[in-house]
Motif scaffolding. Sequence first.
Motif, PDB file in Angstrom:
ATOM      1  N   GLU A 167       0.811  -1.213   0.000  1.00  0.00           N
ATOM      2  CA  GLU A 167       0.000   0.000   0.000  1.00  0.00           C
ATOM      3  C   GLU A 167       0.847   1.268   0.000  1.00  0.00           C
ATOM      4  N   GLY A 168       1.949   1.230   0.707  1.00  0.00           N
ATOM      5  CA  GLY A 168       2.775   2.412   0.871  1.00  0.00           C
ATOM      6  C   GLY A 168       3.831   2.158   1.935  1.00  0.00           C
ATOM      7  N   ILE A 169       4.210   3.208   2.650  1.00  0.00           N
ATOM      8  CA  ILE A 169       5.204   3.071   3.715  1.00  0.00           C
ATOM      9  C   ILE A 169       4.473   3.021   5.053  1.00  0.00           C
ATOM     10  N   HIS A 170       4.595   1.893   5.733  1.00  0.00           N
ATOM     11  CA  HIS A 170       3.933   1.703   7.025  1.00  0.00           C
ATOM     12  C   HIS A 170       4.866   2.197   8.120  1.00  0.00           C
ATOM     13  N   VAL A 171       4.424   3.210   8.863  1.00  0.00           N
ATOM     14  CA  VAL A 171       5.260   3.837   9.883  1.00  0.00           C
ATOM     15  C   VAL A 171       4.610   3.645  11.251  1.00  0.00           C
ATOM     16  N   VAL A 172       5.182   2.760  12.063  1.00  0.00           N
ATOM     17  CA  VAL A 172       4.734   2.601  13.445  1.00  0.00           C
ATOM     18  C   VAL A 172       5.565   3.557  14.287  1.00  0.00           C
ATOM     19  N   HIS A 173       4.986   4.708  14.626  1.00  0.00           N
ATOM     20  CA  HIS A 173       5.738   5.719  15.371  1.00  0.00           C
ATOM     21  C   HIS A 173       5.543   5.610  16.881  1.00  0.00           C
ATOM     22  N   ASP A 174       4.508   4.909  17.334  1.00  0.00           N
ATOM     23  CA  ASP A 174       4.244   4.674  18.761  1.00  0.00           C
ATOM     24  C   ASP A 174       3.946   5.952  19.537  1.00  0.00           C
ATOM     25  N   LEU A 175       3.505   6.993  18.846  1.00  0.00           N
ATOM     26  CA  LEU A 175       3.179   8.263  19.498  1.00  0.00           C
ATOM     27  C   LEU A 175       1.668   8.409  19.658  1.00  0.00           C
ATOM     28  N   THR A 176       1.243   8.942  20.793  1.00  0.00           N
ATOM     29  CA  THR A 176      -0.149   9.332  20.938  1.00  0.00           C
ATOM     30  C   THR A 176      -0.388  10.595  20.116  1.00  0.00           C
ATOM     31  N   GLN A 177      -1.647  10.996  19.971  1.00  0.00           N
ATOM     32  CA  GLN A 177      -1.960  12.226  19.249  1.00  0.00           C
ATOM     33  C   GLN A 177      -1.314  13.426  19.938  1.00  0.00           C
ATOM     34  N   GLU A 178      -1.330  13.445  21.259  1.00  0.00           N
ATOM     35  CA  GLU A 178      -0.722  14.550  22.002  1.00  0.00           C
ATOM     36  C   GLU A 178       0.781  14.581  21.801  1.00  0.00           C
ATOM     37  N   GLU A 179       1.420  13.405  21.800  1.00  0.00           N
ATOM     38  CA  GLU A 179       2.872  13.356  21.601  1.00  0.00           C
ATOM     39  C   GLU A 179       3.266  13.786  20.187  1.00  0.00           C
ATOM     40  N   LEU A 180       2.466  13.401  19.192  1.00  0.00           N
ATOM     41  CA  LEU A 180       2.748  13.839  17.825  1.00  0.00           C
ATOM     42  C   LEU A 180       2.638  15.364  17.732  1.00  0.00           C
ATOM     43  N   ALA A 181       1.663  15.939  18.426  1.00  0.00           N
ATOM     44  CA  ALA A 181       1.522  17.395  18.442  1.00  0.00           C
ATOM     45  C   ALA A 181       2.728  18.043  19.118  1.00  0.00           C
ATOM     46  N   GLN A 182       3.226  17.432  20.190  1.00  0.00           N
ATOM     47  CA  GLN A 182       4.418  17.968  20.857  1.00  0.00           C
ATOM     48  C   GLN A 182       5.632  17.914  19.940  1.00  0.00           C
ATOM     49  N   LEU A 183       5.734  16.864  19.144  1.00  0.00           N
ATOM     50  CA  LEU A 183       6.847  16.739  18.209  1.00  0.00           C
ATOM     51  C   LEU A 183       6.803  17.822  17.148  1.00  0.00           C
ATOM     52  N   VAL A 184       5.602  18.184  16.713  1.00  0.00           N
ATOM     53  CA  VAL A 184       5.426  19.181  15.665  1.00  0.00           C
ATOM     54  C   VAL A 184       5.474  20.608  16.230  1.00  0.00           C
ATOM     55  N   GLY A 185       5.197  20.740  17.535  1.00  0.00           N
ATOM     56  CA  GLY A 185       5.196  22.063  18.143  1.00  0.00           C
ATOM     57  C   GLY A 185       3.909  22.820  17.881  1.00  0.00           C
ATOM     58  N   ALA A 186       2.768  22.118  17.988  1.00  0.00           N
ATOM     59  CA  ALA A 186       1.469  22.737  17.739  1.00  0.00           C
ATOM     60  C   ALA A 186       0.429  22.060  18.628  1.00  0.00           C
ATOM     61  N   SER A 187      -0.786  22.596  18.614  1.00  0.00           N
ATOM     62  CA  SER A 187      -1.848  22.000  19.411  1.00  0.00           C
ATOM     63  C   SER A 187      -2.307  20.685  18.788  1.00  0.00           C
ATOM     64  N   ARG A 188      -2.864  19.816  19.611  1.00  0.00           N
ATOM     65  CA  ARG A 188      -3.346  18.531  19.107  1.00  0.00           C
ATOM     66  C   ARG A 188      -4.464  18.742  18.081  1.00  0.00           C
ATOM     67  N   GLU A 189      -5.329  19.726  18.336  1.00  0.00           N
ATOM     68  CA  GLU A 189      -6.445  19.978  17.433  1.00  0.00           C
ATOM     69  C   GLU A 189      -5.946  20.398  16.045  1.00  0.00           C
ATOM     70  N   THR A 190      -4.937  21.264  16.008  1.00  0.00           N
ATOM     71  CA  THR A 190      -4.416  21.738  14.727  1.00  0.00           C
ATOM     72  C   THR A 190      -3.721  20.616  13.971  1.00  0.00           C
ATOM     73  N   VAL A 191      -2.968  19.785  14.688  1.00  0.00           N
ATOM     74  CA  VAL A 191      -2.282  18.665  14.052  1.00  0.00           C
ATOM     75  C   VAL A 191      -3.292  17.644  13.539  1.00  0.00           C
ATOM     76  N   ASN A 192      -4.323  17.356  14.333  1.00  0.00           N
ATOM     77  CA  ASN A 192      -5.351  16.407  13.897  1.00  0.00           C
ATOM     78  C   ASN A 192      -6.078  16.912  12.646  1.00  0.00           C
ATOM     79  N   LYS A 193      -6.288  18.222  12.575  1.00  0.00           N
ATOM     80  CA  LYS A 193      -6.933  18.805  11.394  1.00  0.00           C
ATOM     81  C   LYS A 193      -6.065  18.598  10.162  1.00  0.00           C
TER      82      LYS A 193
END
Length: 224
Positions: A167-193
């Motif tokens: 299908e593509g590149i499968h990336v198991v990052h093991d991050l919660t939505q909040e942790e992914l937002a912390q990695l990006v430096g933005a709010s969880r809502e903005t990252v989820n959008k």
Amino acid sequence: MDDVLRRAPLFAALDDEQAAELRASMTETTLPRGEALFHEGDPGDRLYVIVEGKVKLHRASADGRESMLQVVGPGDMIGELALFDPGPRSASATALTEVKLLGLGHGDLQPWLGARPEVAMALLRAISRRLRRTNDVMSDLVFADVPGRVAKALLDLSRRFGVQSEEGIHVVHDLTQEELAQLVGASRETVNKALADFAQRGWLRLEARAVILLDVERLARRSR
């Protein structure tokens, strides 16, 4: 384990006999998911090489907000600054998954650095790469919008943890939505959008603590 260690800059400059000798002087540590290896401000005089699992490096602001600096995995080193300048840890390190690490103290490595300058050079190159990456992250926080930072973060995670599938590149990052937002430096809502928009466009598919990148080219263009 030997193949993983060979990817670490600490071992890359050594022959097999030297690598085995250095490996014998290291101590093994295991951590369950969620346990801290060390905290920001702790005394630091030890380097770690990740053998299995993933670790997040993160910092906390005075008001308690978290920012994530990086996710590291097998073959990566943590705490290499302590070998040249023992002092307080500049960030916290917490296990994202069950983790196995090998540790080496400042005193144990000094003879290797003195007798083998190539080891010191390899470590300095690793520190330089870390600094260069930090500069890139700081620049992105100033100049890139959130969707661009999300795309760039996913591509970076895919290069280090991705597995090619039909299908593509499968990336198991093991991050919660909040942790992914912390990695990006933005709010969880903005990252989820941003993620929902990418999914709607057919560029990726979201899974629990993972993502499948379906259109890497478009994500790469969005990350610039």
